[in-house]
Write a protein that holds these residues in place. Structure first.
Motif, PDB file in Angstrom:
ATOM      1  N   SER A   9       0.691  -1.025  -0.273  1.00 38.90           N
ATOM      2  CA  SER A   9      -0.054   0.038  -0.093  1.00 38.90           C
ATOM      3  C   SER A   9       0.863   1.365  -0.195  1.00 38.90           C
ATOM      4  O   SER A   9       2.253   1.271   0.343  1.00 38.90           O
ATOM      5  CB  SER A   9      -0.833   0.215   1.126  1.00 38.90           C
ATOM      6  N   LYS A  10       0.316   2.372  -0.463  1.00 43.12           N
ATOM      7  CA  LYS A  10       1.129   3.837  -0.763  1.00 43.12           C
ATOM      8  C   LYS A  10       0.001   4.581  -0.780  1.00 43.12           C
ATOM      9  O   LYS A  10      -0.703   4.553  -1.578  1.00 43.12           O
ATOM     10  CB  LYS A  10       1.983   3.623  -1.912  1.00 43.12           C
ATOM     11  N   SER A  11       0.248   5.618   0.075  1.00 43.30           N
ATOM     12  CA  SER A  11      -0.531   6.937   0.237  1.00 43.30           C
ATOM     13  C   SER A  11       0.226   8.046  -0.023  1.00 43.30           C
ATOM     14  O   SER A  11       1.433   8.224   0.322  1.00 43.30           O
ATOM     15  CB  SER A  11      -1.556   6.961   1.430  1.00 43.30           C
ATOM     16  N   PHE A  12      -0.385   9.160  -0.655  1.00 42.89           N
ATOM     17  CA  PHE A  12       0.116  10.513  -0.694  1.00 42.89           C
ATOM     18  C   PHE A  12      -0.763  11.707   0.058  1.00 42.89           C
ATOM     19  O   PHE A  12      -1.893  11.662  -0.675  1.00 42.89           O
ATOM     20  CB  PHE A  12       0.600  11.035  -2.095  1.00 42.89           C
ATOM     21  N   PRO A  16      -5.127   7.224  -0.256  1.00 41.36           N
ATOM     22  CA  PRO A  16      -4.546   6.116  -0.661  1.00 41.36           C
ATOM     23  C   PRO A  16      -4.249   6.006  -2.592  1.00 41.36           C
ATOM     24  O   PRO A  16      -5.396   6.501  -2.942  1.00 41.36           O
ATOM     25  CB  PRO A  16      -5.465   5.064  -0.343  1.00 41.36           C
ATOM     26  N   ARG A  19      -3.800   0.144  -2.748  1.00 35.45           N
ATOM     27  CA  ARG A  19      -4.267  -0.366  -1.283  1.00 35.45           C
ATOM     28  C   ARG A  19      -4.002  -1.884  -1.606  1.00 35.45           C
ATOM     29  O   ARG A  19      -4.886  -2.351  -2.461  1.00 35.45           O
ATOM     30  CB  ARG A  19      -5.641  -0.069  -1.281  1.00 35.45           C
ATOM     31  N   THR A  43       2.939   4.337  -9.565  1.00 37.68           N
ATOM     32  CA  THR A  43       3.460   4.066  -8.280  1.00 37.68           C
ATOM     33  C   THR A  43       3.890   2.734  -7.771  1.00 37.68           C
ATOM     34  O   THR A  43       4.835   2.562  -7.039  1.00 37.68           O
ATOM     35  CB  THR A  43       2.234   4.477  -7.466  1.00 37.68           C
ATOM     36  N   MET A  47       7.678   1.556  -6.678  1.00 41.28           N
ATOM     37  CA  MET A  47       7.987   0.882  -5.340  1.00 41.28           C
ATOM     38  C   MET A  47       8.739  -0.418  -5.835  1.00 41.28           C
ATOM     39  O   MET A  47       9.777  -0.738  -5.177  1.00 41.28           O
ATOM     40  CB  MET A  47       6.631   0.442  -4.805  1.00 41.28           C
ATOM     41  N   THR A  53       9.188   3.987  -1.263  1.00 42.46           N
ATOM     42  CA  THR A  53       9.047   2.965  -0.075  1.00 42.46           C
ATOM     43  C   THR A  53       7.631   2.673   0.118  1.00 42.46           C
ATOM     44  O   THR A  53       6.742   3.452   0.409  1.00 42.46           O
ATOM     45  CB  THR A  53       9.590   3.360   1.322  1.00 42.46           C
ATOM     46  N   PRO A  54       6.912   1.429   0.019  1.00 41.64           N
ATOM     47  CA  PRO A  54       5.666   1.200   0.381  1.00 41.64           C
ATOM     48  C   PRO A  54       5.360   1.585   2.169  1.00 41.64           C
ATOM     49  O   PRO A  54       6.021   1.722   2.974  1.00 41.64           O
ATOM     50  CB  PRO A  54       5.334  -0.388   0.222  1.00 41.64           C
ATOM     51  N   ASP A  55       4.224   2.078   2.208  1.00 41.36           N
ATOM     52  CA  ASP A  55       3.744   2.410   3.578  1.00 41.36           C
ATOM     53  C   ASP A  55       3.323   1.209   4.136  1.00 41.36           C
ATOM     54  O   ASP A  55       3.342   1.118   5.446  1.00 41.36           O
ATOM     55  CB  ASP A  55       2.463   3.381   3.547  1.00 41.36           C
ATOM     56  N   ALA A  56       3.094   0.149   3.504  1.00 43.59           N
ATOM     57  CA  ALA A  56       2.668  -1.318   4.305  1.00 43.59           C
ATOM     58  C   ALA A  56       2.859  -2.368   3.041  1.00 43.59           C
ATOM     59  O   ALA A  56       2.964  -2.087   1.910  1.00 43.59           O
ATOM     60  CB  ALA A  56       1.226  -1.385   4.668  1.00 43.59           C
TER      61      ALA A  56
END
Length: 72
Positions: A9-12, A16, A19, A43, A47, A53-56
């Motif tokens: 997952s990645k958010s800015f 999100p 996800r 995105t 990654m 870098t992924p958030d999760a």
């Protein structure tokens, strides 16, 4: 699997973009990512390439988590 994304997952700015993405690819395999503008294709590739870098989640290359590694 040679390349695996596990729950990535990645958010800015709290929005999100990617996800809980999971996928696997065998070595030598091809992958095509299709989707509308803004759906997270670039995105995801950034990654995988180490530019973001992924958030999760985890990105595994031949069993090794490469998410925290720099692109080089």
């Amino acid at each position: 699997m040679y390349l695996q994304l596990q729950g990535v997952s990645k958010s800015f700015g709290g929005k999100p973009v990617v996800r809980d993405l999971s996928l696997g690819l065998e070595q030598g395999g091809l992958l095509c990512i299709l989707g509308s503008s803004g759906c997270g294709k670039t995105t995801t590739l950034n990654m995988i390439g180490g530019f973001l870098t992924p958030d999760a989640g985890r990105i595994l290359l031949d069993g090794e988590d490469v998410a925290p590694a720099p692109p080089e």
